[in-house]
Write a protein that holds these residues in place. Structure first.
Motif, PDB file in Angstrom:
ATOM      1  N   LEU A 148      -2.089  56.799  20.669  1.00 19.63           N
ATOM      2  CA  LEU A 148      -3.439  56.956  21.218  1.00 19.63           C
ATOM      3  C   LEU A 148      -4.348  57.644  20.204  1.00 19.63           C
ATOM      4  CD1 LEU A 148      -2.667  58.126  24.864  1.00 19.63           C
ATOM      5  CD2 LEU A 148      -3.910  56.048  24.236  1.00 19.63           C
ATOM      6  N   ASN A 149      -3.844  58.722  19.602  1.00 19.14           N
ATOM      7  CA  ASN A 149      -4.619  59.459  18.600  1.00 19.14           C
ATOM      8  C   ASN A 149      -4.934  58.585  17.394  1.00 19.14           C
ATOM      9  OD1 ASN A 149      -2.966  62.720  19.050  1.00 19.14           O
ATOM     10  ND2 ASN A 149      -4.396  61.634  20.324  1.00 19.14           N
ATOM     11  N   SER A 150      -3.957  57.806  16.949  1.00 23.03           N
ATOM     12  CA  SER A 150      -4.173  56.918  15.801  1.00 23.03           C
ATOM     13  C   SER A 150      -5.196  55.843  16.121  1.00 23.03           C
ATOM     14  CB  SER A 150      -2.857  56.271  15.360  1.00 23.03           C
ATOM     15  OG  SER A 150      -1.985  57.245  14.846  1.00 23.03           O
ATOM     16  N   LEU A 151      -5.116  55.269  17.306  1.00 25.05           N
ATOM     17  CA  LEU A 151      -6.110  54.272  17.701  1.00 25.05           C
ATOM     18  C   LEU A 151      -7.512  54.875  17.671  1.00 25.05           C
ATOM     19  CD1 LEU A 151      -4.293  52.419  20.611  1.00 25.05           C
ATOM     20  CD2 LEU A 151      -4.951  51.440  18.406  1.00 25.05           C
ATOM     21  N   ARG A 152      -7.650  56.068  18.232  1.00 27.35           N
ATOM     22  CA  ARG A 152      -8.964  56.725  18.230  1.00 27.35           C
ATOM     23  C   ARG A 152      -9.407  57.041  16.813  1.00 27.35           C
ATOM     24  NH1 ARG A 152      -9.604  62.754  20.192  1.00 27.35           N
ATOM     25  NH2 ARG A 152      -8.241  62.948  18.410  1.00 27.35           N
ATOM     26  N   ASN A 153      -8.546  57.706  16.062  1.00 25.89           N
ATOM     27  CA  ASN A 153      -8.956  58.229  14.757  1.00 25.89           C
ATOM     28  C   ASN A 153      -9.047  57.180  13.656  1.00 25.89           C
ATOM     29  OD1 ASN A 153      -9.138  60.800  15.831  1.00 25.89           O
ATOM     30  ND2 ASN A 153      -7.014  61.273  15.350  1.00 25.89           N
ATOM     31  N   LYS A 154      -8.266  56.121  13.777  1.00 28.10           N
ATOM     32  CA  LYS A 154      -8.220  55.152  12.680  1.00 28.10           C
ATOM     33  C   LYS A 154      -8.905  53.829  12.993  1.00 28.10           C
ATOM     34  CE  LYS A 154      -4.091  57.279  10.874  1.00 28.10           C
ATOM     35  NZ  LYS A 154      -2.701  57.185  10.557  1.00 28.10           N
ATOM     36  N   PHE A 155      -9.232  53.595  14.271  1.00 28.37           N
ATOM     37  CA  PHE A 155      -9.825  52.306  14.609  1.00 28.37           C
ATOM     38  C   PHE A 155     -11.091  52.419  15.446  1.00 28.37           C
ATOM     39  CE2 PHE A 155      -5.487  51.217  13.573  1.00 28.37           C
ATOM     40  CZ  PHE A 155      -5.683  50.153  12.711  1.00 28.37           C
ATOM     41  N   TYR A 156     -11.108  53.276  16.454  1.00 23.85           N
ATOM     42  CA  TYR A 156     -12.226  53.265  17.376  1.00 23.85           C
ATOM     43  C   TYR A 156     -13.318  54.265  17.025  1.00 23.85           C
ATOM     44  CZ  TYR A 156      -8.760  50.685  20.094  1.00 23.85           C
ATOM     45  OH  TYR A 156      -7.817  49.790  20.510  1.00 23.85           O
ATOM     46  N   ALA A 157     -12.958  55.412  16.499  1.00 19.23           N
ATOM     47  CA  ALA A 157     -13.968  56.426  16.205  1.00 19.23           C
ATOM     48  C   ALA A 157     -14.309  56.506  14.718  1.00 19.23           C
ATOM     49  CB  ALA A 157     -13.485  57.792  16.699  1.00 19.23           C
ATOM     50  N   HIS A 158     -13.367  56.208  13.856  1.00 14.34           N
ATOM     51  CA  HIS A 158     -13.578  56.337  12.408  1.00 14.34           C
ATOM     52  C   HIS A 158     -13.052  55.086  11.718  1.00 14.34           C
ATOM     53  CE1 HIS A 158     -14.267  60.528  13.397  1.00 14.34           C
ATOM     54  NE2 HIS A 158     -13.088  60.551  13.986  1.00 14.34           N
ATOM     55  N   THR A 159     -13.807  54.027  11.782  1.00 19.70           N
ATOM     56  CA  THR A 159     -13.324  52.736  11.283  1.00 19.70           C
ATOM     57  C   THR A 159     -13.632  52.496   9.817  1.00 19.70           C
ATOM     58  OG1 THR A 159     -15.364  51.655  11.940  1.00 19.70           O
ATOM     59  CG2 THR A 159     -13.551  51.652  13.543  1.00 19.70           C
ATOM     60  N   ASP A 160     -14.363  53.368   9.180  1.00 16.99           N
ATOM     61  CA  ASP A 160     -14.855  53.079   7.844  1.00 16.99           C
ATOM     62  C   ASP A 160     -13.864  53.319   6.709  1.00 16.99           C
ATOM     63  OD1 ASP A 160     -14.981  55.726   8.537  1.00 16.99           O
ATOM     64  OD2 ASP A 160     -16.815  56.141   7.424  1.00 16.99           O
ATOM     65  N   ASN A 161     -12.763  54.005   6.948  1.00 17.23           N
ATOM     66  CA  ASN A 161     -11.897  54.335   5.820  1.00 17.23           C
ATOM     67  C   ASN A 161     -10.446  53.870   5.956  1.00 17.23           C
ATOM     68  OD1 ASN A 161     -11.149  56.071   7.792  1.00 17.23           O
ATOM     69  ND2 ASN A 161     -11.480  57.954   6.638  1.00 17.23           N
ATOM     70  N   ASN A 162     -10.154  52.984   6.887  1.00 18.93           N
ATOM     71  CA  ASN A 162      -8.775  52.553   7.090  1.00 18.93           C
ATOM     72  C   ASN A 162      -8.661  51.030   7.142  1.00 18.93           C
ATOM     73  OD1 ASN A 162      -7.427  55.141   7.405  1.00 18.93           O
ATOM     74  ND2 ASN A 162      -8.758  55.351   9.180  1.00 18.93           N
ATOM     75  N   LEU A 163      -9.269  50.376   6.211  1.00 19.92           N
ATOM     76  CA  LEU A 163      -9.330  48.916   6.248  1.00 19.92           C
ATOM     77  C   LEU A 163      -7.980  48.251   6.009  1.00 19.92           C
ATOM     78  CD1 LEU A 163     -12.688  48.479   4.317  1.00 19.92           C
ATOM     79  CD2 LEU A 163     -12.314  48.457   6.788  1.00 19.92           C
TER      80      LEU A 163
END
Length: 196
Positions: A121-136
């Motif tokens: 859940l945390n990874s989805l939020r932090n890496k995809f839904y809230a901060h999408t600009d740095n984990n392409l």
């Protein structure tokens, strides 16, 4: 924690967050799994519906993260349990809820099963839904969460909040969510789309 009013406020905020997350989730599932095959086909082939169900899922995850996020998230269940265990006036709980119950809930949160779900859940939020600009280079499929796991988290959270509210405050908790209409939103959208 200094007073029962303060505890009631803390629990009420968590109830609001949980109910929002459940409502977003149920609406997402309603759009993802309609009863009718024709509606399923309509939903799967309509970009607005696909984006809406994706957005509802994201909102459910974001809300649930407020309850199971990191140390910066104010309303986590873990933070609440820690306060009740270690930073609460003894007379506030007045032996209405056993410390062993609080510790058991804490161990459930820290269990391998829940820890994996919470991390995802945390990874989805932090890496995809809230901060999408740095984990392409990451794949969202790495952080899969199954429907029954989300329901387990909802059920566990309801149990924790309702038992504390009932035993300590004498308040029965109503986790009432949005009533589902006889006519689903998907059915209405399909009718409007066909009649345009």
């Amino acid at each position: 924690m200094e007073s029962l009013d303060e505890l009631d406020l803390e629990l009420s905020k968590r109830v609001q967050i949980l109910v929002k997350s459940i409502n977003f989730y149920k609406s997402c599932m309603e759009l993802n799994h309609p009863q009718d095959l024709e509606l399923k086909s309509f939903a799967d082939n309509n970009s607005f519906i696909r984006m809406t169900r994706y957005s509802l899922w994201c909102m459910s995850v974001l809300e649930l993260n407020k309850l199971y996020g990191g140390s910066n998230d104010y309303y986590t269940i873990e933070k609440l349990l820690n306060i009740l265990l270690y930073n609460c006036k003894k007379e506030l709980l007045n032996d209405k809820i056993d410390k062993s119950t609080l510790k058991e809930w804490m161990s459930i949160i820290k269990s391998e099963k829940y820890n994996r779900i919470i991390k995802n859940l945390n990874s989805l939020r932090n890496k995809f839904y809230a901060h999408t600009d740095n984990n392409l280079d990451l794949s969202i499929n790495e952080f899969e969460i199954l429907d029954n796991e989300i329901i387990d988290i909802f059920t566990f959270t309801k149990e924790v909040i309702s038992e504390i509210r009932l035993k300590v405050l004498g308040i029965d908790t109503n986790f009432e969510t949005i009533k589902r209409d006889k006519y689903s939103a998907l059915n209405v959208l399909k009718t409007l789309y066909e009649n345009k």
